[in-house]
Enzyme design. Structure first.
Site, PDB file in Angstrom:
ATOM      1  N   GLU A 129       4.623  -1.119  -2.640  1.00 55.44           N
ATOM      2  CA  GLU A 129       5.843  -0.921  -3.417  1.00 55.44           C
ATOM      3  C   GLU A 129       5.550  -0.952  -4.919  1.00 55.44           C
ATOM      4  O   GLU A 129       6.180  -0.220  -5.692  1.00 55.44           O
ATOM      5  CB  GLU A 129       6.886  -1.969  -3.042  1.00 55.44           C
ATOM      6  N   TYR A 210       2.270   9.465   4.738  1.00 54.25           N
ATOM      7  CA  TYR A 210       1.490   8.350   4.223  1.00 54.25           C
ATOM      8  C   TYR A 210       0.003   8.528   4.554  1.00 54.25           C
ATOM      9  O   TYR A 210      -0.854   8.431   3.669  1.00 54.25           O
ATOM     10  CB  TYR A 210       1.966   7.037   4.849  1.00 54.25           C
TER      11      TYR A 210
END
Length: 373
Positions: A129, A210
């Site tokens: 994050e 991803y």
């Protein structure tokens, strides 16, 4: 709390009628999906000069310990790809009733409470994050057909942060697990159209944005050399800061700034194959983990009928536990399940990921002794 600079302190500003007003400011341009607000019984604890964590008061000390390396991560990220442009980096640990992954809201990352395991083995979520503060929040995919520009870049960057803070082997562990996830997604989608990086919005197989995206960047790094690639990446974030980006735009940029007309390098990288074609190009780099190899050896022994008592789990991280538990055959006899539970303390584990993996195995075999836990 909100995804923006706090203007009224931790407790807000009192009004004449007894209410409280909370004011926030965001000077940087952000897309709407990055605007977030949370309301609840929250307490705050600083983790450094520019970072801290919010959570329910009962979880605060545990949460602050778990994310205690965040200042090191910020330093590592800045050393790699330039300044952190958002002021503070605070985190909100969500309540157990809302275990919703992680979300990279500027200045206020939301974190699932399941990462609080007491051993910091799930801090890759924090690194991920945080990395979005560059890839996603600073340079944002222009359309959801190019979401890999957010998630693939961030997964690669996350791994580099983990390597800088915890060392090469821990980073290799996460990269190896991502490779496994990539192979699973490719297999389930039969290497079809949903395995393209640039594809229909929301249609990409599994977590391929991803895994395939980060593998592409790792492959470029290995091909051109880390020093050269890092210089390009830092320049990329600087030149495109607070701007949207597309796959075509990125490919044009890397050809102009990194490849620079080198036809041999262009052929080796297979950029169009990576972005626009399904499946996995032949030059994909697979990083392997010695840590996981040791777990695999113990797993193989158990699968061959060896005793659970021989499994050495001291010091295992969440990822090692999951490698072992998820690798067990899905069909088990009650006696073997009892041996696993009692020998490894599965029903007593305080790790949410371990308990979940154990529950999946127990439920698949209707193993009722596991129900009370």
């Amino acid at each position: 709390v909100m995804s923006g600079e706090r203007l009224s302190g931790e407790k807000g500003r009192a009004t004449a009628n007894g209410n409280r007003v909370y004011e926030f400011r965001m000077n940087n341009p952000v897309p709407p999906y990055l605007i977030a607000l949370a309301v609840g019984d929250l307490a705050f604890k600083a983790t450094g000069k520019r970072s801290g964590v919010w959570s329910e008061p009962s979880m605060l000390d545990a949460a602050a310990y778990e994310v205690g390396d965040v200042e090191k991560m910020i330093d590592a990220a800045q050393a790699l790809y330039g300044p952190y442009r958002w002021g503070r980096y605070d985190m909100l640990v969500l309540p157990p009733s809302f275990p919703f992954g992680g979300m990279e809201n500027p200045t206020l990352t939301f974190l699932t409470p399941t990462i609080i395991t007491g051993d910091r083995s799930n801090t890759d979520v924090v690194a991920h994050e945080l990395a979005h503060s560059w890839s996603g929040n600073l340079v944002t995919n222009a359309t959801w057909s190019d979401s890999w520009l957010n998630e693939g870049f961030t997964t690669y960057f996350e791994n580099r942060i983990m390597e800088a803070v915890y060392g090469k082997e821990r980073a290799a562990l996460y990269a190896d697990l991502d490779w496994d996830g990539l192979q699973k997604d490719l297999k389930e989608a039969a290497n079809g159209p949903t395995t393209r990086l640039h594809g229909d919005p929301g249609a990409t197989a599994g977590q391929l944005d991803y895994f395939k995206g980060s593998t592409m960047l790792r492959t470029i790094e290995r091909t051109v050399g880390r020093k050269r690639f890092d210089a390009y990446m830092r320049s990329y974030f600087d030149r495109h800061a607070f701007q949207p980006q597309t796959s075509a735009g990125f490919l044009a940029d890397i050809r102009k700034r990194l490849i620079r007309g080198d036809k041999a390098l262009e052929a080796r990288l297979q950029l169009d194959r990576w972005v626009y074609q399904p499946g996995l190009p032949s030059n994909a780099v697979h990083v392997t983990s010695a840590t996981l190899a040791k777990v695999d050896a113990q797993l193989a022994a158990v699968k061959a009928g060896g005793p659970v008592s021989a499994v050495k789990t001291a010091g295992w991280s969440t990822q090692q536990w999951l490698r072992f538990l998820n690798g067990l055959p899905r069909q088990q006899m009650p006696e073997r399940l009892k041996e696993l539970d009692e020998g490894l303390g599965l029903s007593e584990s305080t790790n949410a990921y371990v308990r979940s993996a154990w529950a999946e195995l127990a439920i698949a075999n209707r193993y009722e002794p596991a129900l009370p836990s």
